[in-house]
Design an enzyme around this catalytic site. Structure first.
Site, mmCIF file in Angstrom:
data_model
loop_
_atom_site.group_PDB
_atom_site.id
_atom_site.type_symbol
_atom_site.label_atom_id
_atom_site.label_comp_id
_atom_site.label_asym_id
_atom_site.label_seq_id
_atom_site.Cartn_x
_atom_site.Cartn_y
_atom_site.Cartn_z
ATOM 1 N N LYS A 21 37.314 35.821 38.930
ATOM 2 C CA LYS A 21 36.350 36.959 39.385
ATOM 3 C C LYS A 21 36.171 37.750 38.224
ATOM 4 O O LYS A 21 36.340 38.939 37.977
ATOM 5 C CB LYS A 21 36.870 37.784 40.464
ATOM 6 C CG LYS A 21 36.982 37.132 41.770
ATOM 7 C CD LYS A 21 37.446 37.961 42.739
ATOM 8 C CE LYS A 21 37.450 37.334 44.314
ATOM 9 N NZ LYS A 21 38.435 36.299 44.349
ATOM 10 N N ASP A 39 33.771 41.788 33.102
ATOM 11 C CA ASP A 39 34.068 42.573 32.132
ATOM 12 C C ASP A 39 32.719 42.601 31.120
ATOM 13 O O ASP A 39 31.794 42.201 31.421
ATOM 14 C CB ASP A 39 35.384 41.867 31.072
ATOM 15 C CG ASP A 39 35.982 42.990 30.319
ATOM 16 O OD1 ASP A 39 35.575 43.684 29.690
ATOM 17 O OD2 ASP A 39 37.461 42.698 30.677
ATOM 18 N N PRO A 89 30.205 41.723 28.173
ATOM 19 C CA PRO A 89 29.609 40.263 27.931
ATOM 20 C C PRO A 89 30.456 39.363 26.817
ATOM 21 O O PRO A 89 31.023 38.187 27.134
ATOM 22 C CB PRO A 89 28.300 40.164 27.048
ATOM 23 C CG PRO A 89 27.770 41.510 27.852
ATOM 24 C CD PRO A 89 28.914 42.418 27.976
ATOM 25 N N GLY A 93 39.886 30.832 58.892
ATOM 26 C CA GLY A 93 41.048 30.666 58.959
ATOM 27 C C GLY A 93 41.833 31.868 59.358
ATOM 28 O O GLY A 93 41.618 32.777 60.213
#
Length: 221
Positions: free
Chosen positions: A62, A65, A67, A173
Site C-alpha cells: 500500500k 509516500d 514520488p 471469507g
C-alpha cells in the site's frame, strides 16, 4: 497476470516454512499470491522470490509516500521478484505516476487502492474512491482494489473504469464477502486469506472457493 482461477491468496502468515507449505498446497487454485508487511517483516524480501516459484507475487505494501520515496520502494519490490505492487491513490497523481514509472521499467504492474474492505474503509476512502478510480485509469495503472464486502461499490467502480482496468477484490471469507457475489459485481479476481490459510486443509478450502467462482462464471449461481 493471467486470469485462470480468478482467485488470489492473501498469505498473511509470519512463518517462512508455513508460507511455503501453503503456497505449495494451493498454487493450482490461485492466479497469484499477495504478501504484505507481516510476512515480509518476519522473513525478509527474499520470500518473494521463493513464493514466485509457485505463482506470481503481488507485494501489498500500500505504497503511500512522496514520488521519490515511492520510486525507491517500488524499485526494491520489483528487484526482489514481485510481479505487481499495491499502491494507495490518496497521495495523488504524482506519487502514483512514480510507482507506474518504475513498474513500466520492470514490465510489472501496479494496483491502486480505491476503497478498503473493512468497515472503516467507508469512513474516509469511500467518498474519494470514484475519483481515485478515474485517476488510476488516466495514469495507466493495471488495476484497482475494491471491496468484496461491498459488491455494490465494486459494481460502481467497474462502471467508471469499464473494461480498461482490472479489479482485485479483498474481503472474501473471514470479512464476510462472498466470492460469487463480487465476481458477479465485476471483479476480475477475489482475494482470500484467512479462509484458506487458517483452514484445516488450505488446499481443500482453496479448491472449494475456486469451484464457487467457476460456477458463478458459468452462470450456475
Amino acid at each position: 497476470m493471467e486470469r485462470n482461477t480468478c482467485m488470489i491468496l492473501a498469505l498473511d502468515v509470519t512463518d517462512r516454512e508455513e508460507a511455503l507449505k501453503i503456497a505449495e498446497d494451493v498454487w493450482e487454485f490461485v492466479d497469484a499470491i499477495k504478501v504484505g508487511y507481516p510476512l515480509i517483516l518476519a522473513t525478509g524480501l527474499g520470500i518473494i522470490r521463493e513464493l514466485a516459484e509457485f505463482a506470481p507475487v503481488i507485494a501489498d505494501f500500500k505504497v503511500a509516500d512522496i514520488p521519490n520515496t515511492n520510486r525507491l520502494i517500488c524499485d526494491q519490490v520489483f528487484e526482489a521478484g514481485a510481479d505487481a505492487v499495491i499502491a494507495q491513490g490518496f497521495t495523488g497523481r504524482d506519487s502514483l505516476d512514480a510507482c507506474i514509472e518504475i513498474a513500466s521499467e520492470y514490465r510489472k504492474d501496479v494496483f491502486v487502492v480505491s476503497e478498503m474492505s473493512h468497515p472503516g474503509g467507508a469512513d474516509f476512502m469511500q467518498p474519494v474512491a470514484e475519483a481515485i478510480a478515474k485517476m488510476a485509469l488516466e495514469a495507466g495503472a493495471f488495476g484497482l482494489v475494491a471491496p468484496a464486502t461491498r459488491p455494490k461499490r465494486v459494481k460502481k467502480i467497474r462502471r467508471i473504469i469499464g473494461d480498461k482496468l482490472t479489479i482485485i477484490s479483498p474481503g472474501v471469507g473471514a470479512q464476510g464477502g462472498k466470492a460469487s457475489d463480487v465476481i458477479a459485481a465485476g471483479a476480475d479476481w477475489v482475494i482470500v486469506g484467512r479462509s484458506i490459510y487458517k483452514a484445516e486443509s488450505p488446499k481443500e478450502a482453496a479448491r472449494q472457493i475456486a469451484e464457487e467462482i467457476q460456477a458463478e462464471l458459468r452462470g450456475e449461481y
